[in-house]
Scaffold this active site. Sequence first.
Site, PDB file in Angstrom:
ATOM      1  N   ASP A  15       0.800  -1.415   0.224  1.00 64.56           N
ATOM      2  CA  ASP A  15      -0.122  -0.007   0.033  1.00 64.56           C
ATOM      3  C   ASP A  15       0.748   1.271  -0.162  1.00 64.56           C
ATOM      4  O   ASP A  15       0.545   2.175   0.883  1.00 64.56           O
ATOM      5  CB  ASP A  15      -0.863  -0.011   1.170  1.00 64.56           C
ATOM      6  CG  ASP A  15      -1.632  -1.247   1.297  1.00 64.56           C
ATOM      7  OD1 ASP A  15      -1.988  -1.851   0.286  1.00 64.56           O
ATOM      8  OD2 ASP A  15      -2.102  -1.526   2.673  1.00 64.56           O
ATOM      9  N   GLU A 188     -11.263  -0.643  -4.703  1.00 60.51           N
ATOM     10  CA  GLU A 188     -10.593  -0.004  -3.426  1.00 60.51           C
ATOM     11  C   GLU A 188      -9.409   0.957  -3.686  1.00 60.51           C
ATOM     12  O   GLU A 188      -9.374   1.109  -5.002  1.00 60.51           O
ATOM     13  CB  GLU A 188     -10.149  -1.156  -2.283  1.00 60.51           C
ATOM     14  CG  GLU A 188      -9.187  -2.134  -2.889  1.00 60.51           C
ATOM     15  CD  GLU A 188      -8.410  -3.039  -1.846  1.00 60.51           C
ATOM     16  OE1 GLU A 188      -9.345  -3.288  -0.980  1.00 60.51           O
ATOM     17  OE2 GLU A 188      -7.383  -3.650  -2.376  1.00 60.51           O
TER      18      GLU A 188
END
Length: 315
Positions: A15, A188
């Site tokens: 991430d 997402e």
Amino acid sequence: MGKTFKNPLLDPGPDPWVYKENDMYYLMITIGNRLDLWKSRTLSGISKGECKTIWTPPLAGINSKNIWAPEIHRINGKWYVYFTANDGVGDDESRKIFVLENNSEDPFTGQWIERGYVNTAYPGLDGTVFEYKDQLYFVYAGYGHFPAYGSALYIAEMTDPWTLTGENVMLTKPEYEWEMQGGMAINEGPVILKRKSKLFLVYSASATWSDDYSLGMLTLSANSDVMKPSAWEKSTQPVFKKSLENKVFAPGHNSFVESPDGTEDWIVYHAIPESEGGGQRSTRIQKIYWKADGTPEFGIPLATDDSIPVPSGED
């Protein structure tokens, strides 16, 4: 060939979020139990830059047993960090997006103040902010539609960097097969990419552990209302996906940043170095290009250990 670097920059490095302010790059990744911040004057060398833990749990009102997807932003002269957390009892009950604020010029100094959680209409994760036509907006991956799909992307206006106002409008949900790989139908990791008068919303689709985790994109029509779903054109195919040839799988959860001299745009993303590699996510970067029609061309993920020219301005 001039100076080069090799991917991955950080392993593990899930991430990844990179933010450029003046002549400094700032990096955050998911670590799980704290928030760390890196800074460097070069993008290719950011993982070797100074690193500092800027916050540890607990957060007021939540034990914060799981922490992920942090992003750092500079808004109206202050620093903000957005991150997702829950208290270990389940996403529906406790998953929220929290905000920290720092008034210092340097985010490595000063005090990080807890501003609580963003008042999203749905339990969510992966919150990001952007400004468009003097209005601040928040985009996040929201839950609430099980079992049809795991998460969809919502947008809302903000009255300040931690408060939403008005409706949470759904912009995209999983609807294509490539958005439903790995046993999960997911949209997402939203991030905004701006180029001149064009606005793009790039997101990650499918389960993050799937080889076919990839990037999709929404393109805003010129001078349109960002709160109007019909104003966004959705790509019918992924714009960035695995490369069997280069042995890079599950590329996604990305950010965008300029080269030091501002002449190039780069994508920062995580990927897995082998098929069915699960959670082996590492931080990688590569240059993106622009088509004649003003839309981005991401190409394919570059192979691990390829010699890549450093971003312009690092030489």
